[in-house]
Design a protein around this motif. Sequence first.
Motif, PDB file in Angstrom:
ATOM      1  N   ASN A  32       0.799  -1.214   0.000  1.00  0.00           N
ATOM      2  CA  ASN A  32       0.000   0.000   0.000  1.00  0.00           C
ATOM      3  C   ASN A  32       0.840   1.276   0.000  1.00  0.00           C
ATOM      4  O   ASN A  32       0.556   2.232  -0.729  1.00  0.00           O
ATOM      5  N   VAL A  41      -1.831   8.610  -5.157  1.00  0.00           N
ATOM      6  CA  VAL A  41      -3.224   8.598  -4.733  1.00  0.00           C
ATOM      7  C   VAL A  41      -3.270   8.515  -3.209  1.00  0.00           C
ATOM      8  O   VAL A  41      -2.238   8.344  -2.544  1.00  0.00           O
ATOM      9  N   ALA A  44      -7.167   5.745   0.959  1.00  0.00           N
ATOM     10  CA  ALA A  44      -8.479   5.131   0.748  1.00  0.00           C
ATOM     11  C   ALA A  44      -8.553   4.458  -0.616  1.00  0.00           C
ATOM     12  O   ALA A  44      -9.091   3.358  -0.762  1.00  0.00           O
ATOM     13  N   GLU A  45      -8.018   5.137  -1.641  1.00  0.00           N
ATOM     14  CA  GLU A  45      -8.035   4.561  -2.982  1.00  0.00           C
ATOM     15  C   GLU A  45      -7.171   3.316  -3.062  1.00  0.00           C
ATOM     16  O   GLU A  45      -7.531   2.338  -3.723  1.00  0.00           O
ATOM     17  N   VAL A  46      -6.045   3.336  -2.373  1.00  0.00           N
ATOM     18  CA  VAL A  46      -5.149   2.188  -2.401  1.00  0.00           C
ATOM     19  C   VAL A  46      -5.750   1.003  -1.647  1.00  0.00           C
ATOM     20  O   VAL A  46      -5.644  -0.156  -2.078  1.00  0.00           O
ATOM     21  N   SER A  47      -6.383   1.267  -0.503  1.00  0.00           N
ATOM     22  CA  SER A  47      -6.951   0.174   0.281  1.00  0.00           C
ATOM     23  C   SER A  47      -8.042  -0.566  -0.475  1.00  0.00           C
ATOM     24  O   SER A  47      -8.315  -1.745  -0.218  1.00  0.00           O
ATOM     25  N   LEU A  48      -8.659   0.114  -1.453  1.00  0.00           N
ATOM     26  CA  LEU A  48      -9.709  -0.514  -2.241  1.00  0.00           C
ATOM     27  C   LEU A  48      -9.158  -1.641  -3.116  1.00  0.00           C
ATOM     28  O   LEU A  48      -9.899  -2.580  -3.463  1.00  0.00           O
ATOM     29  N   VAL A  49      -7.872  -1.579  -3.449  1.00  0.00           N
ATOM     30  CA  VAL A  49      -7.255  -2.634  -4.254  1.00  0.00           C
ATOM     31  C   VAL A  49      -7.353  -3.970  -3.529  1.00  0.00           C
ATOM     32  O   VAL A  49      -7.810  -4.981  -4.078  1.00  0.00           O
ATOM     33  N   ASN A  96      -1.921   3.191 -13.956  1.00  0.00           N
ATOM     34  CA  ASN A  96      -3.131   3.830 -13.421  1.00  0.00           C
ATOM     35  C   ASN A  96      -3.759   2.885 -12.411  1.00  0.00           C
ATOM     36  O   ASN A  96      -3.880   1.679 -12.666  1.00  0.00           O
ATOM     37  N   ILE A  97      -4.166   3.422 -11.273  1.00  0.00           N
ATOM     38  CA  ILE A  97      -4.696   2.560 -10.221  1.00  0.00           C
ATOM     39  C   ILE A  97      -6.017   1.916 -10.618  1.00  0.00           C
ATOM     40  O   ILE A  97      -6.382   0.852 -10.099  1.00  0.00           O
ATOM     41  N   ILE A  98      -6.739   2.535 -11.559  1.00  0.00           N
ATOM     42  CA  ILE A  98      -7.982   1.925 -12.050  1.00  0.00           C
ATOM     43  C   ILE A  98      -7.682   0.574 -12.685  1.00  0.00           C
ATOM     44  O   ILE A  98      -8.416  -0.405 -12.499  1.00  0.00           O
ATOM     45  N   TYR A 101      -7.192  -1.987 -10.032  1.00  0.00           N
ATOM     46  CA  TYR A 101      -8.458  -2.527  -9.522  1.00  0.00           C
ATOM     47  C   TYR A 101      -8.918  -3.716 -10.373  1.00  0.00           C
ATOM     48  O   TYR A 101      -9.397  -4.727  -9.842  1.00  0.00           O
TER      49      TYR A 101
END
Length: 475
Positions: A32, A41, A44-49, A96-98, A101
Motif C-alpha cells: 500500500n 493517490v 483510501a483509494e489504495v486500500s480498495l485494491v 493507473n490505479i484503475i 483494480y
Amino acid sequence: MIPKWWCLMIVFSAFMIQVISFGTAGAIGLYNIEFIDYFNVGAAEVSLVGSINLGVFLGAGPFVSLMMRHMSYRRVAVIGSLLSTISLLCVPFLDNIIYLYIIYGIFTGLGFAMVYLPSSVLAGLYFNKHRSLVTGIATSGSGIAAVIFPLLVHSLIQYYGWKGSVFILAGLSLQCIVFSALLFPLAEKPDRKELKSVLTNSNIHDKQTNHPDIDHMRNNGKCENYNGQTCISENDKSVQQNCKVTKLMENSEPAAEKSLNHCYVLCDFSFFIFFLNNILWNMGVAISWILAPEYFVSMGLTKENAATILTFGGVGCFIGCIIGGGLGNIQSLSRLSMYISLNIAVGILLMFLPFKIFQSVEILSLIKFLYGLGFGGILGLLVIFTVDLLGEKALGDGFGYLMFSNGVGSIIGPPLGGALKDSLGTYDPTFFFAGTLIVVAGLLMFLIPIRDKFVPRPKKTATELTIEVISIHNI
C-alpha cells in the motif's frame, strides 16, 4: 485406478495452494505504501485494491462452483492458476490505479478463487472417515501463509523493489499449476443413458429395499460404498452389474436433479443460517485483520511489535486448523456445538483488545494467538460442517456459497469499522463492534437445533439409503 495413497497428495496440493493463494492475497497490505507513492493517490483509494481482491477471491465461490459442474476440478484449478499468474505479471506495467483494480483486484482474485475452491472441495471428497481432520490440515495452509508471507514479501521489496517482488510472487503463483495438475478426480460422472440401461437390466425397481443379509455383508467388508471403491465380488457378473448400479447412482447428482437452480442450497434452512453466520463473523474478522496493525500502532506500539503480534495470530491459526479438524473427526463430539463455541470465544477475545490492562506486546500476542486458535478451528470445521448440512454431493455448490458469504462480509466489515473510527475518533468501539458481530454470528447458529427440534429435517427414502446394496438380493 487412482492409488489409495494419492489421497495424501491431494491434501498436500490443497495445503500448498492455500499457502500461495492466501499468502499472496494477504501480502497486498505491504504494497500500500508503495502504491501511494507510485500512483500518487490517497490511502483510501489504495486500500480498495486489497478489498476488491479479497472480495472477489472469496465472493466468486458460486461462479466457480458453477464452473465445477461443467468441467473437472483440476481443469478449473489450472485455468485459475494461469489467470492469477498472468494478472500478477501485468501489475508492474500498470500506470493507473484503475487498471490495478481490474487486473489485480478482479482477475487475480478470481484466479485464486478458481484454484482454492476445487482443491478444498476435492480434499474433502477424497475422505470420509477422516474428512474433518484432512480439511483442517489443508486449511492450515492459510495460517502458514500468514506467518511466512509478510516477512517474505517485506524482504523481497527491500531487495528487488515492489515491481521485482511482484514478478517473484507471480512465479510462486505459477507453481499452483503444478499442484492443480495433481488434483485427479474421484471418478468420471456417469452417463445418464448408461445409468438407465443398467437400472433396466438389473430390474432394480422389482427388488426389495431391505434384505437380512445386507448388514452381515457390510460387517464382513463385502460391500463398501463409493469411497471404498470396492464391490462384493469381482468374479460374479451379476454382482459386478450391481456394483455398477451403485457407482452410477452415487455419482449422479441428486441435488442437481431436485432443482436446476444453482442457488438451491440456500433453500435449506440450516444452510441459510450457516450462510448468514459466515457473513457476520467474516465482517468481524475482516475488521480485525485489516485494521489491527494500525490499531496496535495507535496504542503506542511500534510497527515491528504490531508485526510480531500478527505473527502469533498466524501461528495460532495454523495450529487451530489442525486441532479443529481433528476434533471435528471425533464422532462423540458435536461439530455444531464446537462451531458455536469457537465463534463466541473468538468474538469475546476480540473485545478484550480495547481494555488498557491488556495493551502490552506480551498480552496482545497471547490474545492474538488464542484468537488465531479459535479462528483456525472455525476454518477447519467449514467443509465438514457443510457436508453435515447438505451432504457430499452438494459440497461444491454449498462451499461456493460459503465463499460468497465470506466475500460479502470481508467487503462490508472494514468500511463500517473505519467509518465508526472516523466518527468517534478511536478504534476501541470498532473492535467492540467487530467482537459483537462474531458473538452474534455464533448465537445465530442456535436457530438450527431449535428449528430441527420442532421441524425435523426430512429423512431420506429407503431407496436413497440402501441404493448401494439394493441389488444384493440377486446373489
